[in-house]
Design a protein around this motif. Structure first.
Motif, mmCIF file in Angstrom:
data_model
loop_
_atom_site.group_PDB
_atom_site.id
_atom_site.type_symbol
_atom_site.label_atom_id
_atom_site.label_comp_id
_atom_site.label_asym_id
_atom_site.label_seq_id
_atom_site.Cartn_x
_atom_site.Cartn_y
_atom_site.Cartn_z
ATOM 1 N N SER A 3 -38.785 3.865 -10.546
ATOM 2 C CA SER A 3 -38.726 3.066 -9.319
ATOM 3 C C SER A 3 -39.233 1.653 -9.562
ATOM 4 O O SER A 3 -38.669 0.677 -9.066
ATOM 5 C CB SER A 3 -39.542 3.737 -8.207
ATOM 6 O OG SER A 3 -38.976 4.969 -7.848
ATOM 7 N N ALA A 4 -40.299 1.554 -10.334
ATOM 8 C CA ALA A 4 -40.836 0.230 -10.644
ATOM 9 C C ALA A 4 -39.833 -0.591 -11.447
ATOM 10 O O ALA A 4 -39.680 -1.790 -11.234
ATOM 11 C CB ALA A 4 -42.148 0.357 -11.413
ATOM 12 N N ALA A 5 -39.125 0.072 -12.361
ATOM 13 C CA ALA A 5 -38.129 -0.627 -13.177
ATOM 14 C C ALA A 5 -37.012 -1.191 -12.307
ATOM 15 O O ALA A 5 -36.543 -2.312 -12.517
ATOM 16 C CB ALA A 5 -37.552 0.322 -14.225
ATOM 17 N N GLU A 6 -36.599 -0.412 -11.323
ATOM 18 C CA GLU A 6 -35.546 -0.889 -10.427
ATOM 19 C C GLU A 6 -36.024 -2.084 -9.614
ATOM 20 O O GLU A 6 -35.275 -3.032 -9.368
ATOM 21 C CB GLU A 6 -35.107 0.248 -9.507
ATOM 22 C CG GLU A 6 -34.387 1.384 -10.235
ATOM 23 C CD GLU A 6 -34.094 2.573 -9.333
ATOM 24 O OE1 GLU A 6 -34.528 2.531 -8.160
ATOM 25 O OE2 GLU A 6 -33.448 3.526 -9.797
ATOM 26 N N GLN A 7 -37.296 -2.056 -9.210
ATOM 27 C CA GLN A 7 -37.861 -3.170 -8.461
ATOM 28 C C GLN A 7 -38.003 -4.404 -9.350
ATOM 29 O O GLN A 7 -37.702 -5.524 -8.938
ATOM 30 C CB GLN A 7 -39.229 -2.778 -7.899
ATOM 31 C CG GLN A 7 -39.989 -3.903 -7.212
ATOM 32 C CD GLN A 7 -39.373 -4.288 -5.885
ATOM 33 O OE1 GLN A 7 -38.547 -3.557 -5.350
ATOM 34 N NE2 GLN A 7 -39.756 -5.438 -5.357
ATOM 35 N N ILE A 8 -38.435 -4.192 -10.587
ATOM 36 C CA ILE A 8 -38.684 -5.310 -11.502
ATOM 37 C C ILE A 8 -37.381 -5.969 -11.945
ATOM 38 O O ILE A 8 -37.221 -7.190 -11.887
ATOM 39 C CB ILE A 8 -39.455 -4.828 -12.746
ATOM 40 C CG1 ILE A 8 -40.835 -4.322 -12.346
ATOM 41 C CG2 ILE A 8 -39.578 -5.940 -13.780
ATOM 42 C CD1 ILE A 8 -41.509 -3.501 -13.433
ATOM 43 N N HIS A 22 -49.256 -7.873 -14.793
ATOM 44 C CA HIS A 22 -50.697 -7.841 -15.015
ATOM 45 C C HIS A 22 -51.400 -9.002 -14.307
ATOM 46 O O HIS A 22 -52.499 -8.830 -13.761
ATOM 47 C CB HIS A 22 -51.003 -7.862 -16.505
ATOM 48 C CG HIS A 22 -50.801 -6.543 -17.173
ATOM 49 N ND1 HIS A 22 -51.003 -6.350 -18.520
ATOM 50 C CD2 HIS A 22 -50.428 -5.329 -16.676
ATOM 51 C CE1 HIS A 22 -50.762 -5.073 -18.827
ATOM 52 N NE2 HIS A 22 -50.409 -4.447 -17.732
ATOM 53 N N ASP A 23 -50.779 -10.184 -14.301
ATOM 54 C CA ASP A 23 -51.373 -11.324 -13.601
ATOM 55 C C ASP A 23 -51.536 -11.032 -12.113
ATOM 56 O O ASP A 23 -52.548 -11.389 -11.501
ATOM 57 C CB ASP A 23 -50.508 -12.579 -13.776
ATOM 58 C CG ASP A 23 -50.693 -13.233 -15.131
ATOM 59 O OD1 ASP A 23 -51.593 -12.806 -15.880
ATOM 60 O OD2 ASP A 23 -49.931 -14.166 -15.445
ATOM 61 N N ASP A 24 -50.527 -10.403 -11.520
ATOM 62 C CA ASP A 24 -50.603 -10.081 -10.093
ATOM 63 C C ASP A 24 -51.737 -9.104 -9.805
ATOM 64 O O ASP A 24 -52.397 -9.186 -8.763
ATOM 65 C CB ASP A 24 -49.273 -9.484 -9.610
ATOM 66 C CG ASP A 24 -48.156 -10.515 -9.541
ATOM 67 O OD1 ASP A 24 -48.483 -11.712 -9.458
ATOM 68 O OD2 ASP A 24 -46.980 -10.120 -9.580
ATOM 69 N N VAL A 25 -51.966 -8.166 -10.727
ATOM 70 C CA VAL A 25 -53.082 -7.240 -10.557
ATOM 71 C C VAL A 25 -54.406 -8.001 -10.654
ATOM 72 O O VAL A 25 -55.314 -7.834 -9.823
ATOM 73 C CB VAL A 25 -53.027 -6.111 -11.611
ATOM 74 C CG1 VAL A 25 -54.275 -5.244 -11.531
ATOM 75 C CG2 VAL A 25 -51.783 -5.256 -11.414
ATOM 76 N N ILE A 83 -45.533 -5.386 -7.603
ATOM 77 C CA ILE A 83 -45.432 -4.003 -8.071
ATOM 78 C C ILE A 83 -46.682 -3.200 -7.724
ATOM 79 O O ILE A 83 -46.602 -2.072 -7.249
ATOM 80 C CB ILE A 83 -45.180 -3.974 -9.596
ATOM 81 C CG1 ILE A 83 -43.822 -4.610 -9.915
ATOM 82 C CG2 ILE A 83 -45.215 -2.541 -10.120
ATOM 83 C CD1 ILE A 83 -42.639 -3.933 -9.284
ATOM 84 N N HIS A 84 -47.838 -3.779 -7.945
ATOM 85 C CA HIS A 84 -49.057 -3.006 -7.665
ATOM 86 C C HIS A 84 -49.258 -2.796 -6.170
ATOM 87 O O HIS A 84 -49.877 -1.824 -5.746
ATOM 88 C CB HIS A 84 -50.285 -3.669 -8.300
ATOM 89 C CG HIS A 84 -50.812 -4.864 -7.567
ATOM 90 N ND1 HIS A 84 -51.745 -4.767 -6.574
ATOM 91 C CD2 HIS A 84 -50.530 -6.170 -7.692
ATOM 92 C CE1 HIS A 84 -52.024 -5.984 -6.117
ATOM 93 N NE2 HIS A 84 -51.306 -6.843 -6.778
ATOM 94 N N VAL A 127 -50.131 -1.317 -13.935
ATOM 95 C CA VAL A 127 -50.729 -1.505 -15.265
ATOM 96 C C VAL A 127 -49.938 -0.738 -16.319
ATOM 97 O O VAL A 127 -49.677 -1.238 -17.417
ATOM 98 C CB VAL A 127 -52.208 -1.079 -15.262
ATOM 99 C CG1 VAL A 127 -52.782 -1.117 -16.676
ATOM 100 C CG2 VAL A 127 -53.018 -1.989 -14.344
ATOM 101 N N LEU A 128 -49.532 0.492 -15.985
ATOM 102 C CA LEU A 128 -48.748 1.288 -16.935
ATOM 103 C C LEU A 128 -47.408 0.624 -17.234
ATOM 104 O O LEU A 128 -46.952 0.602 -18.379
ATOM 105 C CB LEU A 128 -48.529 2.697 -16.389
ATOM 106 C CG LEU A 128 -49.736 3.644 -16.428
ATOM 107 C CD1 LEU A 128 -49.405 4.945 -15.691
ATOM 108 C CD2 LEU A 128 -50.153 3.935 -17.858
ATOM 109 N N ALA A 129 -46.772 0.088 -16.204
ATOM 110 C CA ALA A 129 -45.484 -0.582 -16.407
ATOM 111 C C ALA A 129 -45.640 -1.790 -17.318
ATOM 112 O O ALA A 129 -44.844 -1.999 -18.242
ATOM 113 C CB ALA A 129 -44.889 -1.004 -15.064
#
Length: 412
Positions: free
Chosen positions: A121-126, A176-179, A192-193, A202-204
């Motif tokens: 799901s994250a990949a589709e969003q990214i 990672h910057d957004d986190v 994403i987070h 973080v895993l993505a």
């Protein structure tokens, strides 16, 4: 990379920043690999002790980023706040590599999601948002332009893999910057987070860094491996330099440009040079492609920092002057500090008084910070275009020149 930070503990597997002397008991620190801002549960800064916080970073290859020299979503916020006319202009600039980008987008979604259902799901969003993929677009433009110089009929498999590597590294760094920044919005969209939680984000990001490293190793070109590996190190160096200089009015323009190189220009420079290397052109041409990418990236970052003061929150997709509010002093601020002593006092107070941030923004404008930053961005853009003179005239070269022009036109 050498670090000097007397009041912190470091461990790898995350850079763990442990605050000394915080008596409030309200600080919390997220240790996921890079420095994180210490905040109270109410969003307040606490016990930062700025003047005792020093962190020095040195890179194996310190780039030449001085102002007086004879010369960075996706390109990050290159996609941000463009009107319809400029969007069409960008599409025309990338027309020559449109098919390359379509294939790249399909491959990226498959790579991240196929073997990792939790990231699907994250990949589709990214990768499914239809972004312009400006960094890989630059890879393909330089690849095709230099391949023609070398007499090649088409780009090589290494060029395509390089474009995938560059976009994965770039995207991982953004996640990672957004986190780290606790950003809930990026260009007006949920991060994403925010959508899937910090763990998935973080895993993505970690997976894309790992996958890109594996792909990089399999390219089996030691010069390219060194170039791109340095970029990943530069990302961390840039974050550390930024974290160690918050609200520091003594920050020099050289320091600012070096940080901008680490965080934005390094990846673009390495990717354009690597593309030329895989085409087999001369070392001179490869170095000019590096200069093109470096100065395009610096110009982009300076423009981005100007827009933080000149565009509305709606267009930015984030609060206006957000960098200044966090203590991240950029080119417009550093130039204005030379003319407005009051600005230093306000920044030193860390905007504790009501209305102080707005007063600081007004002083940045009044002190000529915007105009001087524009001139600096234009200087870097001119040098980027000069670096393209080694290429024969063609539509591909025009597109590369157009990319530089487009960066500056974002200010209009």
């Amino acid at each position: 990379m050498s670090l000097t930070y007397p009041s912190a503990d470091f461990s790898w597997g995350g850079l763990v920043f442990t605050s000394r002397g915080c008596s409030s008991g309200r600080c919390r620190i997220l240790t996921i690999g890079l420095p994180y801002r210490k905040l109270s549960p109410h969003g307040e800064r606490c016990c930062r002790q700025r003047r005792s916080f020093r962190c020095e970073v040195s890179s194996v290859q310190r780039p030449d980023v001085m102002i007086n020299v004879n010369i960075e979503d996706a390109v990050s916020s290159l996609e941000a706040s463009v009107d319809s006319d400029k969007a069409v202009s960008v599409s025309s600039l990338l027309a020559a590599v449109a098919d390359d980008l379509r294939i790249l987008n399909e491959n990226l979604q498959a790579v991240v999601g196929a073997e990792n259902p939790v990231l699907m799901s994250a990949a589709e969003q990214i990768f499914g948002a239809g972004g312009k993929r400006m960094r890989p677009a630059l890879v393909f433009l330089v690849s095709r332009a230099t391949s023609r110089m070398a007499g090649l009929k088409d780009v090589a498999a290494q060029h395509r893999r390089l474009a995938e590597i560059i976009e994965m590294i770039h995207t991982a760094s953004l996640i990672h910057d957004d986190v780290l920044d606790e950003s809930s919005l990026k260009r007006g969209k949920e991060t994403i987070h925010e959508l899937y939680g910090t763990r998935v984000a973080v895993l993505a990001g970690d997976f894309m860094f790992a996958q890109s490293s594996w792909y990089l190793a399999n390219l089996e070109n030691i010069e390219v491996i060194k170039l791109i590996s340095q970029v990943i190190k530069d990302f961390a160096s840039g974050e550390i330099k930024q974290a160690s200089s918050l609200f520091d009015c003594d920050l020099t323009m050289e320091d600012y440009l070096l940080k901008s190189y680490y965080k934005t220009a390094s990846l673009i420079a390495a990717s354009t040079k690597s593309a030329a290397i895989f085409s087999g052109v001369s070392e001179s041409v490869c170095n000019q492609m590096y200069n093109y990418g470096k100065n395009l990236g610096l110009s982009f970052q300076i423009v981005d920092d100007i827009l933080d003061f000149t565009q509305s929150s709606e267009k930015l997709g984030k609060p206006a002057a957000s960098d200044l509010a966090k203590g991240n002093l950029t080119a417009p601020v550093l130039f204005a500090l030379e003319k407005e002593p009051l600005l230093r006092e306000i920044i030193d107070s860390e905007f504790t008084e009501v209305g102080s941030l707005q007063s600081a923004i007004e002083l940045v404008h009044r002190g000529g910070g915007i105009e001087r930053a524009r001139s600096l961005a234009k200087q870097r853009a001119d040098i980027a275009i000069q670096s393209l003179q080694c290429l024969p005239q063609s539509e591909l070269r025009k597109s590369l020149e157009g990319m530089v022009t487009y960066v500056l036109e974002r200010l209009d």
